[in-house]
Design a protein around this motif. Structure first.
Motif, short mmCIF file in Angstrom:
data_model
loop_
_atom_site.label_atom_id
_atom_site.label_comp_id
_atom_site.label_asym_id
_atom_site.label_seq_id
_atom_site.Cartn_x
_atom_site.Cartn_y
_atom_site.Cartn_z
N PRO A 157 -50.74 -88.71 25.57
CA PRO A 157 -50.50 -87.49 26.36
C PRO A 157 -50.28 -86.89 26.70
O PRO A 157 -49.90 -86.20 27.57
CB PRO A 157 -49.95 -87.19 24.38
N ALA A 158 -52.11 -86.35 25.92
CA ALA A 158 -52.55 -84.58 27.12
C ALA A 158 -52.26 -85.42 28.55
O ALA A 158 -51.82 -83.53 29.55
CB ALA A 158 -53.21 -83.83 27.19
N LEU A 159 -52.93 -85.98 29.27
CA LEU A 159 -52.29 -86.34 30.38
C LEU A 159 -51.86 -86.54 30.98
O LEU A 159 -50.74 -86.13 33.10
CB LEU A 159 -53.45 -87.43 30.71
N ARG A 160 -50.71 -87.32 30.58
CA ARG A 160 -49.41 -87.32 31.22
C ARG A 160 -48.44 -85.97 30.79
O ARG A 160 -47.52 -86.04 31.76
CB ARG A 160 -48.73 -88.82 30.00
N ALA A 161 -48.63 -85.22 29.94
CA ALA A 161 -48.74 -83.48 29.81
C ALA A 161 -48.72 -83.17 31.77
O ALA A 161 -47.98 -82.51 32.11
CB ALA A 161 -48.92 -83.14 28.66
N LEU A 162 -50.06 -83.28 31.93
CA LEU A 162 -50.91 -82.56 33.51
C LEU A 162 -49.99 -83.23 33.96
O LEU A 162 -49.42 -81.81 35.31
CB LEU A 162 -52.06 -82.58 32.94
N ARG A 163 -49.50 -84.46 34.21
CA ARG A 163 -48.81 -84.84 35.27
C ARG A 163 -47.33 -84.48 35.22
O ARG A 163 -47.34 -83.63 36.70
CB ARG A 163 -48.95 -86.49 35.41
N GLU A 164 -46.46 -84.05 34.64
CA GLU A 164 -45.16 -84.05 34.24
C GLU A 164 -45.54 -82.52 34.92
O GLU A 164 -44.30 -81.58 35.56
CB GLU A 164 -44.60 -83.98 33.13
N VAL A 165 -46.44 -81.39 34.78
CA VAL A 165 -46.34 -80.03 34.83
C VAL A 165 -46.73 -79.69 35.98
O VAL A 165 -45.85 -78.67 36.39
CB VAL A 165 -47.05 -78.99 33.68
N LEU A 166 -47.60 -80.46 36.42
CA LEU A 166 -47.67 -80.55 38.22
C LEU A 166 -46.88 -81.31 38.85
O LEU A 166 -47.01 -81.14 40.58
CB LEU A 166 -49.13 -81.41 38.72
N ALA A 167 -45.73 -81.66 38.69
CA ALA A 167 -45.03 -82.95 39.35
C ALA A 167 -44.14 -81.90 40.16
O ALA A 167 -43.75 -80.57 40.07
CB ALA A 167 -43.78 -83.55 38.41
N PRO A 168 -43.88 -82.72 41.69
CA PRO A 168 -42.55 -81.71 42.25
C PRO A 168 -42.05 -81.07 42.04
O PRO A 168 -40.46 -81.60 41.22
CB PRO A 168 -42.63 -82.47 43.65
N GLY A 169 -41.67 -79.70 42.12
CA GLY A 169 -40.79 -78.99 42.30
C GLY A 169 -40.81 -78.32 41.17
O GLY A 169 -39.92 -77.33 39.96
N SER A 170 -41.77 -78.35 39.81
CA SER A 170 -41.40 -78.13 38.30
C SER A 170 -41.74 -76.21 38.38
O SER A 170 -42.37 -75.71 39.40
CB SER A 170 -43.36 -78.78 37.40
N GLU A 171 -41.34 -75.60 36.80
CA GLU A 171 -41.79 -74.50 37.36
C GLU A 171 -43.45 -73.92 37.40
O GLU A 171 -43.13 -73.30 38.18
CB GLU A 171 -41.48 -73.87 35.52
N LEU A 172 -44.04 -74.45 36.62
CA LEU A 172 -45.75 -74.22 37.47
C LEU A 172 -45.68 -74.96 38.96
O LEU A 172 -46.53 -72.95 39.52
CB LEU A 172 -47.01 -75.29 36.54
#
Length: 644
Positions: free
Chosen positions: A606-621
């Motif tokens: 789950p934490a690595l899925r979250a890492l991929r999500e925060v680094l997704a193109p166009g994300s706030e991060l």
């Protein structure tokens, strides 16, 4: 005399034995404090109950007081009928009449049981009915004698010991004291500990720093460590390197304190005055120098039987020696039992060297491998580090005869706190300011992150062994000119991070180009540690040349920028983000890729899925990273590659 004492380095246990024999560690006395001020204090003597608790037989629920025998045989089909008594019993009132056989009396939760009753029937098991002009209680379930009753004195009897001496009062214990009517509590007087920082270079937080000055972290650390132990710190600020002023401050501290702590001034240099002034006390210095790392210069002394300690000036050394020598004595003085530290078995994650002849306390961070076994990662920041102690999970004792502790060696880790706060994501590799932003974004999502800065190659090896969840790397393959992907072994996947511009930095007034800087033998460079991705770029830039300063190898981009900004070096290589923050001139060299090597077996955690999500193109991060100069890799942001 000072030099002779310092060279007489003692074993840790022998040093403690000698000092303990010379000082008084008994509590300073006892006092009575109001109950509302007793939280966290230590009881000075046993406390006995002056009343029964509860003080009377009382109902545990709303219902009807009755004689249990009158309920026998009651059922839903054939309820027992008991005549309702005229009186009822609210809380806080004494019953006015005795309960006669065949009667039931209404009673509130906490109400005092009337004479003659031996049980309470819950209201939900009853119905009120009227017959022949009288009110009756129809009881649908039998109750046993004592049912729904707390008898007087069953919680605590008058004269029974409620709390024992030495108990540290939490809200549970203050509740007990309140229940037995104690308006005051007899507690151990809090030992008063005077804390003095020393040195002309020391300034208090909030004061602008001049060159050569440092903020006083030791004073804050020690004062709060004293408070954590239930003692009262008296922080006297930083004393300058003036023998007369220091002597006056020391004697003033001795008049009002039960123990005096100084930090700094324990070495052999002529400017270190603490040991010279403490040596004038009677009996003065008991131990000066202990075979420890960190903490060798500690000075254990006494004024009469009053303990006096000079802790080393470096923060990690000061904290370690405080907890090894001072904290156990303060626990005795505060009336607390010896601390029982938790330990964990682990394996050393990295090869490390130790100094023969000194017991070394090696700070480590803990992480689990794929099999759930703990690995201990040396923090490696040295005794001058302020952050190492706060970020470490524990420490490993390396015996005096140890020179090399091999990678994979079994070690016992003594925890610095109670238990381990397990991180959802263990990141081991190269550190970057952008990584801090990523860790913060994950923490806000509820995924605690632990970051271990072990360099790109150290992180890659850890990922290959399955000892971390992700390894941030920025390794350049000289043959292909590609970053990171060529270094992945079997079982690793690559999670694209961001690009950051590497370049040559100088102070703003230096305008020459990069080749002119490298070619000028009068200029001094600052390099990077071997194993770092930036070191590969530096060696490629130099092409075999070795300018002055090549051997100066700090471990971070910020340290490189500081060396140039402060004039200790004329040029170095770092990332544009850091150069801009430091106000330095920047000459671009190469946009490097800062990516994550991830064990394939951990990819779907789950934490690595979250890492991929925060680094997704166009994300706030992603937008926040770009604002600080950390860009999406062109055409592959958030993608992944590599061998499974």
């Amino acid at each position: 005399m000072k030099q002779q004492q310092f060279l007489n380095v003692l074993d840790r246990d022998e040093a403690e034995r000698r000092w303990r024999a010379a000082v008084d560690c008994a509590p300073p006395g006892s006092e009575e404090v109001a109950l509302d001020a007793a939280l966290g204090r230590v009881l000075a003597r046993d406390v006995r109950a002056a009343v029964d608790v509860p003080a009377f037989d009382r109902a545990n629920m709303d219902g009807f007081a009755l004689r249990a025998a009158d309920s026998f045989g009651a059922s839903e089909e054939a309820p027992a009928l008991l005549q309702l008594a005229a009186d009822s019993i609210p809380t806080g009132a004494q019953p006015r009449s005795e309960l006669a056989p065949g009667f039931a009396m209404g009673i509130a939760t906490g109400g005092m049981l009337p004479r003659g009753a031996d049980a309470v029937a819950p209201v939900e098991h009853t119905d009120l009915v009227e017959r022949d002009g009288q009110r009756w209680v129809a009881l649908r379930r039998a109750v046993a004698p004592g049912g729904a009753i707390s008898h007087a004195g069953t919680d605590m009897g008058q004269g029974e010991t409620a709390l024992f001496a030495g108990t540290r009062l939490s809200s549970r214990e203050t509740g007990v004291l309140a229940a037995i009517g104690c308006a005051q509590a007899p507690v151990v007087q809090r030992p008063v500990v005077a804390v003095l920082s020393t040195g002309d270079e020391i300034v208090q937080p909030g004061t602008p720093l001049r060159p050569g000055q440092v903020y006083d972290s030791n004073g804050r650390i020690l004062a709060d460590a004293v408070r954590e132990l239930g003692c009262t710190p008296h922080f006297l600020g930083a004393q300058p390197d003036d023998e007369s002023a220091l002597r006056g401050a020391l004697h003033a501290a001795l008049r009002g304190a039960d123990l005096v702590l100084l930090s700094g001034g324990t070495s052999k240099g002529e400017g270190d005055l603490n040991a010279r002034v403490v040596a004038e006390l009677e009996p003065g210095i008991i131990v000066h120098g202990v075979a420890l790392k960190p903490g060798k210069p500690i000075c254990l002394a006494a004024a009469g039987r009053k303990p006096v300690v000079i802790l080393p000036g470096f923060p990690t050394s000061a904290v370690f020696t405080f907890h090894e020598f001072v904290a156990p004595l303060l626990r005795d003085m505060a009336g607390l039992p010896p601390q029982r530290r938790e330990t964990r078995s682990a394996r050393l994650a990295m090869h490390t060297r130790s100094e023969r002849g000194r017991l070394e306390y090696l700070l480590v961070g803990l992480g689990e491998d794929g099999a759930g076994e703990l690995n201990a990662w040396p923090m490696g920041k040295g005794s001058g580090s302020v952050t190492a102690f706060s970020r470490a999970d524990g420490f490993v004792r390396l015996p005096r005869n140890t020179e090399i502790a091999e990678e994979g060696a079994a070690v016992e880790v003594t925890l610095l706190g109670s238990g381990i706060e397990a991180a959802d994501l263990l990141i081991a590799g190269s550190h970057c300011a952008g990584l801090d932003m990523i860790a913060g974004a994950l923490a806000r999502r509820g995924f605690p992150v632990k970051v271990l800065a072990v360099g790109s190659r150290g992180g890659l090896a850890a990922a290959q062994r399955g000892e971390c969840d992700a390894a941030p790397i920025h390794l350049l393959d000289p043959e292909s000119g590609r970053y990171n992907a060529p270094f992945l072994g079997a079982g690793l996947r690559l999670l694209r991070g961001y690009t950051r511009m590497q370049g040559v930095i100088t102070r703003p007034d230096e305008r020459r180009d990069t080749e002119a800087l490298v070619a000028d033998p009068a200029l001094r460079m600052v390099s990077r540690n071997r194993g770092a991705g930036t070191r590969v770029l530096i060696d490629e830039l130099l092409g075999g040349r070795r300018p002055p300063g090549y051997g100066y190898e700090p471990r971070s981009h910020y340290a490189v920028a500081a060396a140039v900004a402060q004039g200790r070096a004329d040029w170095g290589v770092t990332i544009e983000t850091v150069a801009r923050e430091k106000g330095l001139r920047f000459r671009p060299l190469r946009a490097e890729h800062y990516d994550f090597a991830v064990p394939a077996a951990r990819w779907e955690r789950p934490a690595l899925r979250a890492l991929r999500e925060v680094l997704a193109p166009g994300s706030e991060l992603r937008r926040q990273l770009a604002a600080r100069g950390f860009a999406d890799p062109a055409g592959e942001a958030g993608g992944e590659a590599g061998a499974d």
